[in-house]
Design a protein around this motif. Structure first.
Motif, PDB file in Angstrom:
ATOM      1  N   VAL A 385     -51.552  34.932  -5.092  1.00  0.00           N
ATOM      2  CA  VAL A 385     -51.427  36.357  -5.371  1.00  0.00           C
ATOM      3  C   VAL A 385     -51.556  36.618  -6.860  1.00  0.00           C
ATOM      4  N   VAL A 386     -52.026  37.801  -7.184  1.00  0.00           N
ATOM      5  CA  VAL A 386     -52.058  38.266  -8.557  1.00  0.00           C
ATOM      6  C   VAL A 386     -51.025  39.375  -8.647  1.00  0.00           C
ATOM      7  N   ARG A 387     -49.917  39.088  -9.336  1.00  0.00           N
ATOM      8  CA  ARG A 387     -48.783  40.001  -9.340  1.00  0.00           C
ATOM      9  C   ARG A 387     -48.539  40.521 -10.747  1.00  0.00           C
ATOM     10  N   ASN A 388     -47.750  41.559 -10.820  1.00  0.00           N
ATOM     11  CA  ASN A 388     -47.392  42.113 -12.116  1.00  0.00           C
ATOM     12  C   ASN A 388     -45.925  42.482 -12.085  1.00  0.00           C
ATOM     13  N   SER A 389     -45.088  41.656 -12.732  1.00  0.00           N
ATOM     14  CA  SER A 389     -43.648  41.877 -12.733  1.00  0.00           C
ATOM     15  C   SER A 389     -43.204  42.435 -14.075  1.00  0.00           C
ATOM     16  N   ASN A 390     -42.289  43.369 -14.029  1.00  0.00           N
ATOM     17  CA  ASN A 390     -41.684  43.832 -15.261  1.00  0.00           C
ATOM     18  C   ASN A 390     -40.827  42.738 -15.880  1.00  0.00           C
ATOM     19  N   ALA A 391     -40.119  42.004 -15.024  1.00  0.00           N
ATOM     20  CA  ALA A 391     -39.278  40.912 -15.500  1.00  0.00           C
ATOM     21  C   ALA A 391     -38.963  39.998 -14.325  1.00  0.00           C
ATOM     22  N   ALA A 392     -38.805  38.706 -14.614  1.00  0.00           N
ATOM     23  CA  ALA A 392     -38.446  37.743 -13.580  1.00  0.00           C
ATOM     24  C   ALA A 392     -37.588  36.661 -14.216  1.00  0.00           C
ATOM     25  N   ILE A 393     -36.658  36.123 -13.425  1.00  0.00           N
ATOM     26  CA  ILE A 393     -35.790  35.053 -13.900  1.00  0.00           C
ATOM     27  C   ILE A 393     -35.584  34.066 -12.764  1.00  0.00           C
ATOM     28  N   GLY A 394     -35.464  32.798 -13.097  1.00  0.00           N
ATOM     29  CA  GLY A 394     -35.258  31.781 -12.075  1.00  0.00           C
ATOM     30  C   GLY A 394     -34.408  30.642 -12.609  1.00  0.00           C
ATOM     31  N   HIS A 399     -32.789  16.721  -8.704  1.00  0.00           N
ATOM     32  CA  HIS A 399     -31.879  15.565  -8.681  1.00  0.00           C
ATOM     33  C   HIS A 399     -32.416  14.500  -7.740  1.00  0.00           C
ATOM     34  N   TYR A 400     -32.412  13.246  -8.201  1.00  0.00           N
ATOM     35  CA  TYR A 400     -32.714  12.104  -7.343  1.00  0.00           C
ATOM     36  C   TYR A 400     -31.396  11.445  -6.964  1.00  0.00           C
ATOM     37  N   PHE A 401     -31.076  11.483  -5.659  1.00  0.00           N
ATOM     38  CA  PHE A 401     -29.813  10.905  -5.200  1.00  0.00           C
ATOM     39  C   PHE A 401     -29.963   9.434  -4.831  1.00  0.00           C
ATOM     40  N   SER A 402     -31.186   8.902  -4.877  1.00  0.00           N
ATOM     41  CA  SER A 402     -31.447   7.471  -4.718  1.00  0.00           C
ATOM     42  C   SER A 402     -32.751   7.183  -5.448  1.00  0.00           C
ATOM     43  N   PRO A 403     -33.080   5.913  -5.678  1.00  0.00           N
ATOM     44  CA  PRO A 403     -34.329   5.634  -6.398  1.00  0.00           C
ATOM     45  C   PRO A 403     -35.565   6.196  -5.717  1.00  0.00           C
ATOM     46  N   HIS A 404     -35.527   6.377  -4.391  1.00  0.00           N
ATOM     47  CA  HIS A 404     -36.722   6.783  -3.651  1.00  0.00           C
ATOM     48  C   HIS A 404     -36.691   8.235  -3.165  1.00  0.00           C
ATOM     49  N   TRP A 405     -35.557   8.903  -3.263  1.00  0.00           N
ATOM     50  CA  TRP A 405     -35.446  10.239  -2.677  1.00  0.00           C
ATOM     51  C   TRP A 405     -34.803  11.213  -3.662  1.00  0.00           C
ATOM     52  N   GLY A 406     -35.368  12.449  -3.660  1.00  0.00           N
ATOM     53  CA  GLY A 406     -34.818  13.483  -4.513  1.00  0.00           C
ATOM     54  C   GLY A 406     -35.139  14.863  -3.973  1.00  0.00           C
ATOM     55  N   PHE A 407     -34.639  15.882  -4.671  1.00  0.00           N
ATOM     56  CA  PHE A 407     -34.895  17.262  -4.238  1.00  0.00           C
ATOM     57  C   PHE A 407     -34.900  18.177  -5.450  1.00  0.00           C
ATOM     58  N   LYS A 408     -35.414  19.380  -5.229  1.00  0.00           N
ATOM     59  CA  LYS A 408     -35.319  20.456  -6.209  1.00  0.00           C
ATOM     60  C   LYS A 408     -34.964  21.724  -5.468  1.00  0.00           C
ATOM     61  N   LEU A 409     -33.916  22.380  -5.924  1.00  0.00           N
ATOM     62  CA  LEU A 409     -33.416  23.600  -5.298  1.00  0.00           C
ATOM     63  C   LEU A 409     -33.429  24.707  -6.335  1.00  0.00           C
ATOM     64  N   GLY A 410     -33.996  25.886  -5.961  1.00  0.00           N
ATOM     65  CA  GLY A 410     -34.095  26.961  -6.935  1.00  0.00           C
ATOM     66  C   GLY A 410     -33.908  28.332  -6.334  1.00  0.00           C
ATOM     67  N   ALA A 411     -33.644  29.298  -7.202  1.00  0.00           N
ATOM     68  CA  ALA A 411     -33.497  30.700  -6.797  1.00  0.00           C
ATOM     69  C   ALA A 411     -34.023  31.570  -7.933  1.00  0.00           C
ATOM     70  N   GLY A 412     -34.537  32.761  -7.560  1.00  0.00           N
ATOM     71  CA  GLY A 412     -35.084  33.637  -8.583  1.00  0.00           C
ATOM     72  C   GLY A 412     -35.041  35.103  -8.182  1.00  0.00           C
ATOM     73  N   TYR A 413     -35.211  35.955  -9.196  1.00  0.00           N
ATOM     74  CA  TYR A 413     -35.227  37.407  -8.982  1.00  0.00           C
ATOM     75  C   TYR A 413     -36.324  37.995  -9.857  1.00  0.00           C
ATOM     76  N   ALA A 414     -37.048  38.993  -9.314  1.00  0.00           N
ATOM     77  CA  ALA A 414     -38.096  39.668 -10.079  1.00  0.00           C
ATOM     78  C   ALA A 414     -38.094  41.143  -9.743  1.00  0.00           C
ATOM     79  N   ASN A 415     -38.415  41.945 -10.732  1.00  0.00           N
ATOM     80  CA  ASN A 415     -38.584  43.381 -10.558  1.00  0.00           C
ATOM     81  C   ASN A 415     -40.070  43.677 -10.640  1.00  0.00           C
ATOM     82  N   ASP A 416     -40.713  43.914  -9.474  1.00  0.00           N
ATOM     83  CA  ASP A 416     -42.157  44.096  -9.412  1.00  0.00           C
ATOM     84  C   ASP A 416     -42.522  45.517  -9.812  1.00  0.00           C
ATOM     85  N   ASP A 417     -43.683  45.665 -10.489  1.00  0.00           N
ATOM     86  CA  ASP A 417     -44.058  47.012 -10.915  1.00  0.00           C
ATOM     87  C   ASP A 417     -44.495  47.894  -9.760  1.00  0.00           C
ATOM     88  N   GLY A 418     -44.611  47.312  -8.549  1.00  0.00           N
ATOM     89  CA  GLY A 418     -44.914  48.129  -7.381  1.00  0.00           C
ATOM     90  C   GLY A 418     -43.680  48.811  -6.803  1.00  0.00           C
TER      91      GLY A 418
END
Length: 433
Positions: A385-394, A399-418
């Motif tokens: 998508v081609v978006r246009n946000s006034n502001a966004a934050i995330g 974290h790798y909980f073992s040598p072979h396995w890990g994860f990334k967890l995230g959350a975000g908020y944006a105020n879209d100009d639409g």
């Protein structure tokens, strides 16, 4: 019959007299002023000439120095010291083939010459052959196992070759052998992965990696939620990597799939590029074709510059041009990127700042904060998508909980100009072997 002396003493002889006087002569010489003693041995004529020529080379007169070394070699053919000196000067002057010829001759004829292996390693590193540099420096390390400089030199070459675990071992060994603590700390920091390119090199000897990710975007009002998913399999090489990806996007009640190839390739010293091609449906929420190229260049101590081009093709084409700058300070990393989209008026610019803290001092575990505004702030997310946000934050946690396995967890908020507010959640699972 022989005549004997009246005293009965042994007959006089020169050798007997010298033996009698020798202790007194030695005492007299020891007490004599320096100018009465034998003069200090004058420097070897060849050594003195080489010193004069080296001064020419280090003062910038390298061509003249090379001619002088060549003339001396005509008088002293095969002299290892002269070949080493000329080889170094060739390397300083960028004449790498000629330098390699001289230095290879030295180490073949004299494999125990540590300085020659050091010079050969420098040559290969300067000419962007890091693996050959590491091999040459390894001979230096074998000949001088307690020399911290040898460990640092090989560690730099291994880092340039993408062998971060081996480089880290050498830097640690240099610290144990008395290397400057600040220099070692800076070198260790240089091993942390760049924020935009975690897949640019293999990690601690792993050759394969897989990622499964899910991204959910909820909107205010009656707008339907979005869901995106991505599966990828990546092969790591000694330098660079290549991944095959399968993507699925569910937007506005319509689903599309696409596949992509995403690769990282080395360029020259401290430089590499990310090249990506994505192929999607003939029409839908994903582009028909998308490609990107981004080049990264490390500079100074802890800095990285980048330049990028992204291209999306739906029913028409959209291009994005970006420049970025990143900086490490201790376990902190920050990167700012500015992007421009031609032909869309006041909405043509976007800015993005990402800050990471590697809170455990390794490359796997970090906390991340991102702030952005403007058009295409998340063009890297599926290129969809081609978006246009006034502001966004995330915010995100990896974290790798073992040598072979890990994860990334995230959350975000944006105020879209639409007129819509966006709330995002995403989760990625990592595996490597």
């Amino acid at each position: 019959m022989k005549r004997s002396s009246s005293s009965g003493a042994a007959p006089w002889s020169p050798s007997r007299a010298f033996r009698t006087l020798r202790p007194w002569l030695l005492l007299a010489l020891a007490a004599s002023p320096p100018y009465l003693m034998a003069q200090d041995v004058a420097p070897d004529a060849l050594t003195a000439q080489m010193q004069q020529v080296r001064e020419l080379a280090t003062s910038g007169q390298r061509q003249l120095a090379i001619k002088r070394y060549t003339a001396l070699l005509a008088e002293h053919p095969g002299n290892s010291d002269l070949l080493l000196a000329r080889g170094r000067t060739y390397a300083w002057d960028g004449q790498y083939d000629a330098a390699e010829g001289d230095l290879r001759t030295v180490v073949q004829n004299n494999p125990g010459y540590a300085d020659a292996w050091s010079a050969l390693g420098d040559l290969y590193r300067w000419s962007n052959h890091p693996q050959q540099a590491a091999d040459a420096y390894s001979h230096w390390v074998e000949l001088a196992p307690q020399d911290a400089a040898a460990r640092i030199a090989r560690g730099r070459a291994l880092r340039d070759a993408g062998q971060f675990a081996a480089a880290r071992t050498d830097f640690d060994a240099a610290a144990a052998r008395g290397a400057d603590a600040g220099e070692v700390a800076s070198l260790q920091q240089s091993l942390l992965p760049r924020i935009t390119s975690p897949d640019s090199t293999t990690v601690d000897g792993y050759r394969w990696g897989a990622t499964a990710s899910w991204d959910h975007t909820g909107f205010s009002g009656s707008r339907q939620d979005w869901n995106d998913a991505d599966l990828s399999l990546r092969r790591y090489f000694s330098r660079g990597s290549l991944a095959l990806e399968l993507l699925r996007a569910d937007h506005f009640g319509s689903s599309n799939t696409a596949w992509a190839l995403d690769g990282y390739v080395p360029l020259w010293s401290r430089a590499y590029a990310n090249v990506r091609y994505q192929h999607g449906p003939s029409n839908g929420v994903l582009p028909q074709q998308a490609w990107r190229m981004e080049a990264f260049q490390g500079v100074g101590r802890g800095w990285e510059l980048s330049a990028s081009i992204d291209h999306l093709h739906f029913s028409s084409d959209t291009d994005f041009y970006g420049i970025g700058v990143g900086r490490y300070v201790g376990n902190w990393y920050a990167r700012y990127k500015l992007q421009y989209v031609p032909g869309v008026g006041s909405g043509s610019w976007s800015q993005r700042l990402v800050v990471r803290n590697y809170y455990r001092g390794d490359a796997d575990d970090y906390l991340e904060l991102s702030i952005s505004s403007g058009r295409s702030t998340d063009v890297a997310r599926f290129g969809s998508v081609v978006r246009n946000s006034n502001a966004a934050i995330g915010i995100a946690w990896a974290h790798y909980f073992s040598p072979h396995w890990g994860f990334k967890l995230g959350a975000g908020y944006a105020n879209d100009d639409g007129g819509y507010d966006e709330r995002r959640l995403w989760l990625a699972l990592y595996s490597r072997w």
